[in-house]
Design a protein around this motif. Structure first.
Motif, PDB file in Angstrom:
ATOM      1  N   ARG A   9      43.939  46.853  37.857  1.00 36.34           N
ATOM      2  CA  ARG A   9      44.636  46.635  39.021  1.00 36.34           C
ATOM      3  C   ARG A   9      43.757  47.277  40.101  1.00 36.34           C
ATOM      4  O   ARG A   9      42.813  47.781  39.976  1.00 36.34           O
ATOM      5  CB  ARG A   9      46.038  47.387  39.338  1.00 36.34           C
ATOM      6  CG  ARG A   9      46.158  48.927  38.701  1.00 36.34           C
ATOM      7  CD  ARG A   9      47.559  49.359  38.748  1.00 36.34           C
ATOM      8  NE  ARG A   9      47.525  50.796  38.259  1.00 36.34           N
ATOM      9  CZ  ARG A   9      47.413  51.820  38.842  1.00 36.34           C
ATOM     10  NH1 ARG A   9      46.904  51.730  40.302  1.00 36.34           N
ATOM     11  NH2 ARG A   9      47.297  53.055  38.606  1.00 36.34           N
ATOM     12  N   ASN A  10      44.207  47.061  41.496  1.00 38.19           N
ATOM     13  CA  ASN A  10      43.644  47.516  42.554  1.00 38.19           C
ATOM     14  C   ASN A  10      42.298  47.058  42.666  1.00 38.19           C
ATOM     15  O   ASN A  10      41.217  47.880  42.736  1.00 38.19           O
ATOM     16  CB  ASN A  10      43.741  48.944  42.820  1.00 38.19           C
ATOM     17  CG  ASN A  10      43.066  49.535  44.324  1.00 38.19           C
ATOM     18  OD1 ASN A  10      42.934  49.116  45.107  1.00 38.19           O
ATOM     19  ND2 ASN A  10      42.811  50.911  44.117  1.00 38.19           N
ATOM     20  N   ALA A  11      42.221  45.639  42.621  1.00 38.46           N
ATOM     21  CA  ALA A  11      40.733  45.183  42.482  1.00 38.46           C
ATOM     22  C   ALA A  11      40.563  43.791  43.425  1.00 38.46           C
ATOM     23  O   ALA A  11      41.701  43.363  43.979  1.00 38.46           O
ATOM     24  CB  ALA A  11      40.236  44.752  41.039  1.00 38.46           C
ATOM     25  N   VAL A  12      39.393  43.433  43.499  1.00 36.54           N
ATOM     26  CA  VAL A  12      39.210  42.085  44.291  1.00 36.54           C
ATOM     27  C   VAL A  12      38.717  41.150  43.224  1.00 36.54           C
ATOM     28  O   VAL A  12      37.595  41.094  42.872  1.00 36.54           O
ATOM     29  CB  VAL A  12      38.050  42.338  45.460  1.00 36.54           C
ATOM     30  CG1 VAL A  12      38.001  40.795  45.938  1.00 36.54           C
ATOM     31  CG2 VAL A  12      38.769  43.123  46.419  1.00 36.54           C
ATOM     32  N   ALA A  21      41.609  31.887  46.495  1.00 37.75           N
ATOM     33  CA  ALA A  21      41.496  33.214  46.897  1.00 37.75           C
ATOM     34  C   ALA A  21      41.554  34.338  46.021  1.00 37.75           C
ATOM     35  O   ALA A  21      41.906  34.046  44.685  1.00 37.75           O
ATOM     36  CB  ALA A  21      42.573  33.320  47.925  1.00 37.75           C
ATOM     37  N   PRO A  22      40.527  35.299  46.054  1.00 39.52           N
ATOM     38  CA  PRO A  22      40.787  36.407  45.193  1.00 39.52           C
ATOM     39  C   PRO A  22      42.181  37.080  44.685  1.00 39.52           C
ATOM     40  O   PRO A  22      43.197  37.098  45.773  1.00 39.52           O
ATOM     41  CB  PRO A  22      40.122  37.628  45.596  1.00 39.52           C
ATOM     42  CG  PRO A  22      39.083  36.946  46.941  1.00 39.52           C
ATOM     43  CD  PRO A  22      39.946  35.708  47.164  1.00 39.52           C
ATOM     44  N   ARG A  23      42.291  37.290  43.532  1.00 42.01           N
ATOM     45  CA  ARG A  23      43.612  38.103  42.982  1.00 42.01           C
ATOM     46  C   ARG A  23      43.419  39.517  43.129  1.00 42.01           C
ATOM     47  O   ARG A  23      42.475  39.937  43.562  1.00 42.01           O
ATOM     48  CB  ARG A  23      44.001  37.616  41.569  1.00 42.01           C
ATOM     49  CG  ARG A  23      43.758  36.245  41.298  1.00 42.01           C
ATOM     50  CD  ARG A  23      44.831  35.261  42.217  1.00 42.01           C
ATOM     51  NE  ARG A  23      44.861  34.022  41.771  1.00 42.01           N
ATOM     52  CZ  ARG A  23      45.083  32.861  42.446  1.00 42.01           C
ATOM     53  NH1 ARG A  23      45.547  33.178  43.601  1.00 42.01           N
ATOM     54  NH2 ARG A  23      45.582  31.844  41.982  1.00 42.01           N
ATOM     55  N   LEU A  66      40.737  50.185  39.518  1.00 45.45           N
ATOM     56  CA  LEU A  66      39.377  49.665  39.775  1.00 45.45           C
ATOM     57  C   LEU A  66      39.036  50.322  41.186  1.00 45.45           C
ATOM     58  O   LEU A  66      37.947  49.958  41.438  1.00 45.45           O
ATOM     59  CB  LEU A  66      39.288  48.392  39.684  1.00 45.45           C
ATOM     60  CG  LEU A  66      39.229  47.926  38.113  1.00 45.45           C
ATOM     61  CD1 LEU A  66      39.229  46.439  38.102  1.00 45.45           C
ATOM     62  CD2 LEU A  66      38.579  48.889  37.001  1.00 45.45           C
ATOM     63  N   GLY A  67      39.796  50.895  41.947  1.00 43.53           N
ATOM     64  CA  GLY A  67      39.530  51.290  43.169  1.00 43.53           C
ATOM     65  C   GLY A  67      38.840  50.552  44.202  1.00 43.53           C
ATOM     66  O   GLY A  67      38.259  50.786  45.118  1.00 43.53           O
ATOM     67  N   GLY A  68      39.752  49.180  44.045  1.00 46.90           N
ATOM     68  CA  GLY A  68      39.193  48.093  45.165  1.00 46.90           C
ATOM     69  C   GLY A  68      37.868  47.228  44.923  1.00 46.90           C
ATOM     70  O   GLY A  68      37.418  46.527  45.726  1.00 46.90           O
ATOM     71  N   THR A  72      34.630  39.721  38.727  1.00 50.08           N
ATOM     72  CA  THR A  72      34.509  38.499  38.736  1.00 50.08           C
ATOM     73  C   THR A  72      34.190  38.153  37.105  1.00 50.08           C
ATOM     74  O   THR A  72      34.023  39.070  36.360  1.00 50.08           O
ATOM     75  CB  THR A  72      32.955  37.963  39.275  1.00 50.08           C
ATOM     76  OG1 THR A  72      31.669  38.550  38.444  1.00 50.08           O
ATOM     77  CG2 THR A  72      32.697  38.348  40.597  1.00 50.08           C
ATOM     78  N   PRO A  73      34.171  36.730  36.920  1.00 50.96           N
ATOM     79  CA  PRO A  73      33.932  36.657  35.479  1.00 50.96           C
ATOM     80  C   PRO A  73      32.612  37.118  35.209  1.00 50.96           C
ATOM     81  O   PRO A  73      31.655  37.217  36.068  1.00 50.96           O
ATOM     82  CB  PRO A  73      33.841  34.818  35.459  1.00 50.96           C
ATOM     83  CG  PRO A  73      34.692  34.587  36.433  1.00 50.96           C
ATOM     84  CD  PRO A  73      34.612  35.681  37.484  1.00 50.96           C
TER      85      PRO A  73
END
Length: 558
Positions: A9-12, A21-23, A66-68, A72-73
């Motif tokens: 969580r807390n990721a782009v 759009a990013p999740r 994940l601190g923002g 990506t794959p």
């Protein structure tokens, strides 16, 4: 026992598709992506409450903040030479050597540091270290290391510079013939000068080094290549120079571990023999080996999917096949003439082998598409053909239009047009072609599928540096350099897609990798810099913060 689910969580979260759009989060269970999206929805899919605690029967749930960071794959390396990369990492590094004297100093230092070494090997010297009209000679290397063989691969890995001891070790004399598609450069007396071009480098230079290398060497090199790639965010590769030594090394890993560090698709490299029956027999043998390997190991980790044609050489050595002469008047032909390339391609295509066609010059890419068109004419249309042309450094507009019409993928390498390595490339072309190379934008505009890679070790293997060049057209090696044709650059989303979903599509794995989406293998990378929002320069010199392979941490930054 119920499986553990991990929610990041807390990721782009860039899903692999530039149009989405990013999740903000995704969940992994049993090596697969369980869900990606808003944290509340991902928690629900994982069987957790709003606070992330597991419901009865859902199994343990862990959450990782994940601190923002950008996720990506995992990068699928679009064009790799795994054993060569691993071996190159242990060679004398010459890419940043600016003069012949620097090369001499480095190989002399390597000799002094390893007095018992039976030979010295180096990699990545550049053609612009030579003065105008000067060519690599054995005498230059003899001046630094006369007593043991010296083998130095050029930056393009299509030419080799050797000393006199190496010529003797390879058994090259006045009577040694040039192989089909190659040349042993000779002086006015007919003696070899120490410069081997194209198939001469491969047959004599690589052939000799293969003979004196052990299985232990190859195992060490392959392990080093996997490690190097994983550290930089790569968790899949299209191997483009596969042969019997490579297969044996991969078999040893599979027999020992039951898996590879990450999945690999292999293209068997074909050798132009000048005899059609010999070439057709090689295709039949590749198809037999493909089926044997699939029956023995399955296709989760290693797939022999196709064949690789090296249709021409490289522009730096004036061996790439061009429609018009080089600045020096040279007009070399292709390595594979049409009379052999087309029927061999048709046979490979009929056997279900994917075509990967090395074509750097504009004439070579014309031959490549002639081969694809002949396959369609003879074998009929097929949606899973997925033919691909590799490199496309100097390519005509009519070829780009044909590629779009035929559905052929453009497999290109941003690191090949780092401005720091283009001086000689531009000089030998000498005209408008020097300013119109690597036209990524034209492929995008025409709707040609794009897959990005590095072609390591012909260029640096690091994914962040490759991405930096795709975004800027600037140099990752010498940052003072001006950008080369910056109108070509990708947007961050376009580039990330071409490094992930684009390469997965090109390699026919787009249903299992290349996306962060439900059901896909949990192969993902957490980047140190965010290419979507940070200045591209922040990518330079970075490694992955975390690389996941089937949900497990294959690399984690200390």
């Amino acid at each position: 026992m119920p499986s553990t689910t991990t929610i990041y969580r807390n990721a782009v979260v860039f899903t692999g598709d530039a149009s989405i759009a990013p999740r903000e989060s995704f969940a992994v269970r049993d090596g697969r992506i369980l869900a990606a999206g808003a944290l509340s929805a991902v928690r629900l899919a994982a069987g957790a409450g709003d606070a992330g605690s597991g419901d009865a029967g859902s199994g343990p749930i862990a959450e990782v903040d994940l601190g923002g960071a950008l996720v990506t794959p995992a990068v699928w390396e679009g064009h790799a030479h795994m054993l060569m990369l691993g071996e190159a990492l242990s060679k004398v590094q010459l890419r940043d050597a600016g003069t012949v004297a620097e090369v001499q100093e480095r190989i002399a230092a390597a000799r002094a540091a390893n007095p018992d070494a039976p030979r010295i090997t180096g990699v990545s010297w550049r053609f612009d270290i030579f003065e105008e009209g000067q060519r690599p000679t054995a005498a230059m290397l003899d001046a630094a290391v006369p007593d043991v063989p010296v083998f130095l691969d050029a930056n393009d890995l299509h030419t080799m510079w050797v000393n006199s001891a190496a010529l003797k070790a390879m058994g090259i004399t006045r009577d040694t013939p040039d192989p089909v598609g190659g040349e042993i450069e000779r002086d006015e007396h007919g003696d070899a000068t120490g410069f081997l071009l194209e198939t001469a480098a491969m047959q004599y230079g690589w052939g000799y080094l293969d003979e004196v290398s052990s299985d232990e060497d190859r195992d060490r090199w392959l392990a080093a290549a996997f490690d190097a790639y994983i550290e930089t965010g790569v968790a899949g590769a299209s191997e483009m120079s596969f042969g019997h030594p490579d297969l044996a090394a991969y078999r040893r890993i599979l027999d020992r571990e039951g898996r590879l560090p990450f999945p690999v698709n292999a293209h068997w490299i074909l050798t132009a023999s000048g005899d059609l029956e010999t070439d057709l027999a090689e295709v039949a043998e590749v198809a037999r080996i493909r089926d044997e390997v699939a029956a023995e190991y399955g296709d989760e980790w290693l797939r022999i999917v196709g064949v690789k044609f090296i249709l021409d050489g490289v522009i730096d050595a004036c061996t790439a096949a061009m429609r018009a002469p080089y600045a020096n008047g040279a007009m070399p032909g292709p390595i594979w003439e049409r009379e052999f390339a087309l029927p061999v391609a048709v046979a490979a295509d009929a056997a279900g082998l994917q075509l990967a066609l090395h074509a750097i010059g504009d004439e070579a890419s014309t031959i490549a598409l002639d081969a694809v068109q002949e396959c369609i004419r003879v074998n009929g249309p097929r949606p899973d053909r997925r033919a691909r042309v590799e490199h496309l450094e100097s390519v005509a507009d009519d070829t780009i239009a044909r590629m779009a019409a035929l559905g052929v993928t453009a497999s290109m390498q941003p690191v090949h047009c780092d401005p720091a390595v283009l001086d000689n490339w531009q000089a030998v072309l000498g005209d408008e072609r020097a300013r119109t190379g690597f036209p990524w934008h034209k492929f995008r505009e025409a709707g040609v599928p794009l897959a990005l890679g590095t072609d390591a070790p012909t260029a640096p293997h690091e994914a962040p540096d490759n991405l930096f060049i795709a975004l800027t057209a600037k140099s990752a090696l010498e940052q003072r350099r001006e950008a080369y044709q910056p109108e070509r650059v990708f947007t961050p989303a376009q580039a990330l897609e071409a490094l992930t979903l684009g390469t997965a599509y090109a390699t026919k794995r787009e249903q299992e990798v290349g996306r962060i989406a439900s059901g896909y293998r949990a192969n993902a990378v957490v980047w140190t810099a965010n290419a979507l929002t940070d200045a591209p320069e922040q990518l330079l010199g970075t490694a992955a913060a975390l690389t996941l392979v089937d949900g497990e941490a294959a690399h984690r930054r200390a």
